[in-house]
Write a protein that holds these residues in place. Structure first.
Motif, short mmCIF file in Angstrom:
data_model
loop_
_atom_site.label_atom_id
_atom_site.label_comp_id
_atom_site.label_asym_id
_atom_site.label_seq_id
_atom_site.Cartn_x
_atom_site.Cartn_y
_atom_site.Cartn_z
N TYR A 305 0.82 -1.21 0.00
CA TYR A 305 0.00 0.00 0.00
C TYR A 305 0.86 1.27 0.00
O TYR A 305 0.33 2.37 -0.01
N ASP A 326 -6.00 2.59 -1.43
CA ASP A 326 -4.68 2.17 -0.94
C ASP A 326 -4.13 3.15 0.09
O ASP A 326 -3.53 2.75 1.09
N PHE A 328 -5.84 5.13 2.11
CA PHE A 328 -6.58 5.00 3.37
C PHE A 328 -6.14 3.75 4.14
O PHE A 328 -6.03 3.78 5.38
N ILE A 329 -5.88 2.67 3.42
CA ILE A 329 -5.36 1.46 4.08
C ILE A 329 -3.99 1.74 4.68
O ILE A 329 -3.68 1.32 5.80
N ILE A 331 -2.84 4.61 5.71
CA ILE A 331 -3.03 5.43 6.92
C ILE A 331 -3.47 4.56 8.09
O ILE A 331 -3.03 4.76 9.23
N GLY A 332 -4.33 3.58 7.82
CA GLY A 332 -4.75 2.66 8.87
C GLY A 332 -3.59 1.86 9.44
O GLY A 332 -3.48 1.67 10.66
N ILE A 333 -2.72 1.38 8.56
CA ILE A 333 -1.54 0.62 9.00
C ILE A 333 -0.63 1.51 9.85
O ILE A 333 -0.12 1.09 10.90
N ALA A 335 -1.54 4.09 11.61
CA ALA A 335 -2.20 4.32 12.90
C ALA A 335 -1.92 3.17 13.87
O ALA A 335 -1.67 3.40 15.07
N VAL A 336 -1.94 1.95 13.35
CA VAL A 336 -1.65 0.78 14.20
C VAL A 336 -0.20 0.83 14.68
O VAL A 336 0.09 0.61 15.86
#
Length: 353
Positions: A305, A326, A328-329, A331-333, A335-336
């Motif tokens: 991504y 991609d 947004f995914i 950004i999610g990764i 954040a984790v």
């Protein structure tokens, strides 16, 4: 957390970081690899699109195109030679200017222009040639010159040039070697030399230490990502979007480095972990080298991504609508990863207390 303390620690990291093997390797390795690949495929110093022309009517346009520094122009005597050159990749684009081409345009008659395009040529090369043709035609014959350009693809459009297949791997190397290795190596080095205790005796907190090391990784990773794309002539009109993705990628790489560095105690172990994580980090880039491997496998890797949006934009001319999922995914990764770093910092602070 103090911005001033973070700034002081960051300046220290910059001063002493250049002496670190990991720091030097993180900068030199991607550069050497990309220079080698570009020299191997002859594109580092010759990034100009290659245009082939048959000038049956001694058109004025050809003379003007010859003077354009942005295009590599070659004239051909027959249409067969031109088509062969385009089909084999010797020319990115080929165009036949008929005997009456100039006179028809002057009369205001609609002139159809067939343009042969090599199926494997880069989108930016096609765009440069098409823009140059239209610009010269309208500059000579007027803004309303009636020309209808019809592209005809020759060669295998689905066959990606080998150099372009290596680019995703090079980009991932540039971003993650520096972003991952520099902060993790810095943390491990502090532990081995037992200097982290001395830093903690100052007003600096664990958070300040982690942020300063993470920022160094982000800065170097971001710069290296830009540099590699520049060397590979990969920037286009979506400059700001590419910059955004590179910045997010640098954050992801740096956070991963901090997480690993927090758990590793010595350099030997860090070497082993870096080797072990290599397949996970560079997996999507390796998969891109072999088109036979299904793309869905690459999507299983977090770094996909990072790689895919950059490639969609730089190689296929995509925009935000193409890559937003991609991003947004990604950004999610991130954040984790940031949350994990936060937990590590809090636990370390509690242990110190």
């Amino acid at each position: 957390m103090s911005i001033r303390r973070i700034g002081v620690l960051l300046s220290k990291e910059l001063r002493y970081g250049f002496k670190s093997y990991f720091f030097i390797f993180a900068i030199v390795a991607p550069l050497i690899f990309t220079i080698f690949m570009n020299l191997l495929f002859g594109s580092l110093f010759s990034g100009k699109p290659k245009l082939g022309v048959i000038n049956q009517g001694h058109s004025q346009i050809v003379e003007f195109l010859k003077n354009m520094e942005s295009i590599n122009l070659k004239e051909y005597s027959s249409e067969k030679e031109l088509k062969d050159a385009v089909e084999t990749g010797a020319r990115d684009v080929g165009v036949v200017l008929g005997e009456n081409f100039d006179s028809m345009i002057r009369k205001g008659e609609l002139t159809k222009l067939t343009v042969y395009v090599w199926g494997e040529s880069l989108l930016k090369n096609r765009a440069i040639v098409s823009s140059a043709l239209l610009y010269q035609i309208r500059d000579i014959f007027g803004e309303k010159a009636p020309v209808d350009i019809t592209p005809v693809s020759l060669g295998d459009a689905d066959n990606i040039p080998l150099k372009d297949r290596f680019l995703p791997l090079i980009v991932l190397m540039a971003i993650f070697i520096s972003g991952f290795a520099i902060p993790s190596a810095s943390l491990v080095d502090e532990k081995q030399k037992r200097t982290i205790g001395a830093v903690m005796s100052t007003p600096a907190t664990q958070g300040d230490i982690f942020i300063s090391k993470g920022l160094l990784g982000i800065i170097i990773s971001f710069i290296m990502g830009i540099l590699i794309l520049v060397l590979n002539h990969a920037f286009n009109a979506q400059f700001l979007l590419i910059i955004l993705i590179l910045f997010l990628a640098a954050i992801m790489a740096s956070c991963l480095g901090l997480i690993v560095g927090a758990f590793i105690k010595d350099t030997a172990s860090l070497y082993s972990v870096i080797k072990g994580l290599g397949l996970i980090i560079y997996g999507p880039g390796i998969i891109k080298i072999f088109p036979q491997i299904p793309e869905w496998i690459g999507k299983l890797f977090p770094t996909y991504y990072v790689m895919n949006p950059i490639m969609e934009i730089t190689r296929k001319g995509g925009g935000w609508s193409t890559v937003n999922l991609d991003v947004f995914i990604l950004i999610g990764i991130i954040a984790v990863f940031v949350a994990i770093v936060g937990v590590i910092v809090n636990k370390t602070r509690q242990q110190e207390a």
